[in-house]
Design an enzyme around this catalytic site. Structure first.
Site, PDB file in Angstrom:
ATOM      1  CB  SER B  31      22.403   1.132  21.942  1.00 26.60           C
ATOM      2  OG  SER B  31      22.372   2.482  21.514  1.00 26.60           O
ATOM      3  CE  LYS B  56       6.873 -17.675  15.878  1.00 27.36           C
ATOM      4  NZ  LYS B  56       5.557 -18.107  16.374  1.00 27.36           N
ATOM      5  CB  SER B  81       2.439 -15.795   9.491  1.00 28.02           C
ATOM      6  OG  SER B  81       3.162 -15.577  10.676  1.00 28.02           O
ATOM      7  CG  ASN B  83      10.247 -15.632  11.528  1.00 32.95           C
ATOM      8  OD1 ASN B  83      10.930 -15.690  10.507  1.00 32.95           O
ATOM      9  ND2 ASN B  83      10.019 -14.503  12.167  1.00 32.95           N
ATOM     10  N   GLY B 185       3.283 -17.512  22.208  1.00 29.44           N
ATOM     11  CA  GLY B 185       4.275 -18.529  22.570  1.00 29.44           C
ATOM     12  C   GLY B 185       5.491 -17.919  23.246  1.00 29.44           C
ATOM     13  CG  LEU B 186       9.089 -14.519  22.690  1.00 31.32           C
ATOM     14  CD1 LEU B 186      10.218 -15.527  22.849  1.00 31.32           C
ATOM     15  CD2 LEU B 186       9.498 -13.424  21.710  1.00 31.32           C
ATOM     16  CD  GLU B 207      -2.250  -8.125  21.010  1.00 31.07           C
ATOM     17  OE1 GLU B 207      -2.758  -9.194  20.658  1.00 31.07           O
ATOM     18  OE2 GLU B 207      -2.900  -7.187  21.534  1.00 31.07           O
ATOM     19  N   GLY B 211      -4.122  -5.101  15.590  1.00 33.24           N
ATOM     20  CA  GLY B 211      -4.596  -6.443  15.956  1.00 33.24           C
ATOM     21  C   GLY B 211      -4.418  -6.693  17.438  1.00 33.24           C
ATOM     22  CG  ASP B 213      -5.652 -11.051  19.131  1.00 38.33           C
ATOM     23  OD1 ASP B 213      -4.885 -10.432  18.367  1.00 38.33           O
ATOM     24  OD2 ASP B 213      -5.339 -12.133  19.671  1.00 38.33           O
ATOM     25  CE  LYS B 276      26.335   1.315  12.983  1.00 35.61           C
ATOM     26  NZ  LYS B 276      25.874   2.519  12.285  1.00 35.61           N
ATOM     27  CB  SER B 307      10.572 -11.670  18.012  1.00 35.59           C
ATOM     28  OG  SER B 307      10.133 -10.802  16.989  1.00 35.59           O
TER      29      SER B 307
END
Lengths: 322, 322
Positions: B31, B56, B81, B83, B185-186, B207, B211, B213, B276, B307
């Site tokens: 962009s 995922k 949770s 995806n 994981g990612l 994060e 949260g 952690d 978009k 993600s």
């Protein structure tokens, strides 16, 4: 007596060379969900992901690239319901050319703001009472500026044709291509690329049902003028096809179809929730028409040209909530 | 005593071969507006345009592709949770494997519906009271199904690493890469690709501030457990990093940053109106953190991993309206 020289596919290839490094080569997306629903292979050419959010950048940049020294100095004037305005303003900034844009007072706020943001000087008018073409012509003649109309210009048509050119070059020949239709710049340009690169491909223009002047013109053989139609497809509220776009459409297009506002909203909702794309109402015309005739498309390879994504988020959300 | 064998970049390349023809090679978008705002060159790797709307799919498909004959017959169970659930359900359907998915009762309606639509059998639980890992393990031991966790599995990590691999292969080395962080994981997969393909690139996990952690774990050197955080980033409400993801993150990542819910909404609004793109709150973590530190990124080449885009439209619109 017709002295117009219509653009050809050679003009599209010349435009593509000028756009190289300036326009995005936009992604062509597929959706397994759509393919399953259609029983066909569907390719979305995503001009909503083009610079300034619409295919219009292609035509404007191509036209302005061809200005001579005097034209570059005195500047460009454009009248537009939105995306062409931004396209000219951005192209002018990139090329160092002064730009004046005549826009309807009720154009989406995002489009007005973006046009000003790109450095264009904005003049507003009432689209239900005033004639934007007259206003634009007056500015051009009084100040010596060059008027670049939103669709009825060979360089604009040639520039718009580069989107379909990219589509065919990337995915090969198609059985049918659906293109949204306002004044016909994108459709005429797409026609030049289609006939050159996929001669057997059926080509459909798609208009808002409330403003089917293009369909009437295509079927009757003369350019039909209508009042500004009331439709959510603000990019296709044109009143008539152009002297350059009409003969190309008449010659190269297979049919002109229509879509209702409700069908456009359904497609916007699907695109946002399943394809993660923001598409403006006008941008869904091709998708909406293809969905309506999907039983006739089974087993085929289908192209859908998504024209743009310039819609205010509050308006986008209120349309989706309705 | 640590007997875990961590995945390596060789596992990522093997995953890429398995995903060929199944996962989308997602577009990398730029962009001009973002580049100007950052004074940098920013590349968005758009996993919201991945199949089922999130990265995922890569990890789940890779893991399920490696099932043996017995595992394929007895099936897969997954807790997620959102995806990851869809990813396992879709991968299982493509590979002809029965799937049972344990999902929170308050997961976005679009995610519940999509998981069922992909043919997965859904079991719901209360994420503030029950332990999904226990529920998943019970199902696995009682019915002999193979549990594929959402992040803490070598094949899942290797699959997720293919997104960053594609990014580096397409745009070359980068100065910094921002990746959202839930269970890791990612981020761990991206770390393997980054250290192999762009060793000098700074790699940041991001994060939700509510949260953090992962940030605490990264900085303290031991896995910190927290209560389920209250954040709009529902894909990053994990309570702790994993036994596979943590050591890779600790070894290969430069820092873990945080973003507030308000910053995520700003990025969602910008992405929708200017790029978009529909991005879910979690998907904006990397973008939000990069924006916060953009003064340190001037003149650099930056990657941002988006993600996913799985957010209900009513929720999307209510977040943007707030």
């Amino acid at each position: 007596m017709n002295t117009l020289t219509l653009p050809t596919y050679a003009d599209v290839t010349a435009a593509a060379a000028r756009l190289q490094g300036h326009a995005h080569k936009t992604p062509i997306l597929t959706s397994r969900t759509v393919n399953e629903a259609f029983g066909a292979e569907v390719f979305f050419k995503c001009e909503n992901l083009q610079r300034m959010g619409a295919f219009k950048f292609r035509g404007a940049f191509n036209a302005l690239s061809r200005f001579d020294e005097r034209q570059r100095r005195t500047g460009v004037v454009a009248f537009s319901s939105g995306n062409h305005a931004q396209a000219v303003a951005l192209s002018a900034r990139l090329l160092g050319i002064p730009a004046t844009i005549v826009m309807p007072h009720d154009a989406p706020a995002a489009k007005l703001a973006a046009t000003r943001g790109y450095g264009g000087q904005v003049v507003v008018y009432d689209r239900y009472k005033e004639d934007r073409e007259q206003i634009g012509s007056d500015l051009a003649s009084r100040q010596g500026m060059t008027l670049i109309p939103p669709y009825d210009h060979p360089d604009v048509i040639a520039g718009q044709g580069t989107a379909a050119k990219e589509l065919f070059e990337e995915v090969g020949a198609l059985d049918a291509l659906f293109v949204c239709l306002g004044g016909g710049g994108l459709l005429a340009g797409s026609a030049l690329s289609t006939r050159a690169l996929a001669p057997g491909c059926r080509l459909y223009g798609v208009e808002p049902e409330a403003g089917n002047d293009g369909q009437q013109s295509f079927r009757s053989g003369t350019i039909v003028h209508i009042d500004t139609p009331q439709t959510i497809a603000d990019g296709a509220q044109t009143q008539h096809l152009g002297n350059y776009t009409f003969p190309i459409i008449r010659r190269d297009v297979d049919d002109v179809l229509t879509a209702t506002d409700a069908q456009l909203v359904e497609c916007m909702r699907f695109a946002a929730s399943r394809m993660k794309l923001v598409i403006e109402p006008t941008g869904c015309l091709g998708f909406a028409a293809a969905r309506q005739m999907k039983d006739q498309l089974k087993g085929q390879r289908i192209g859908i040209l998504i024209s743009g994504g310039n819609v205010d988020m509050p308006r986008f959300c209120s349309l989706l909530a309705a």
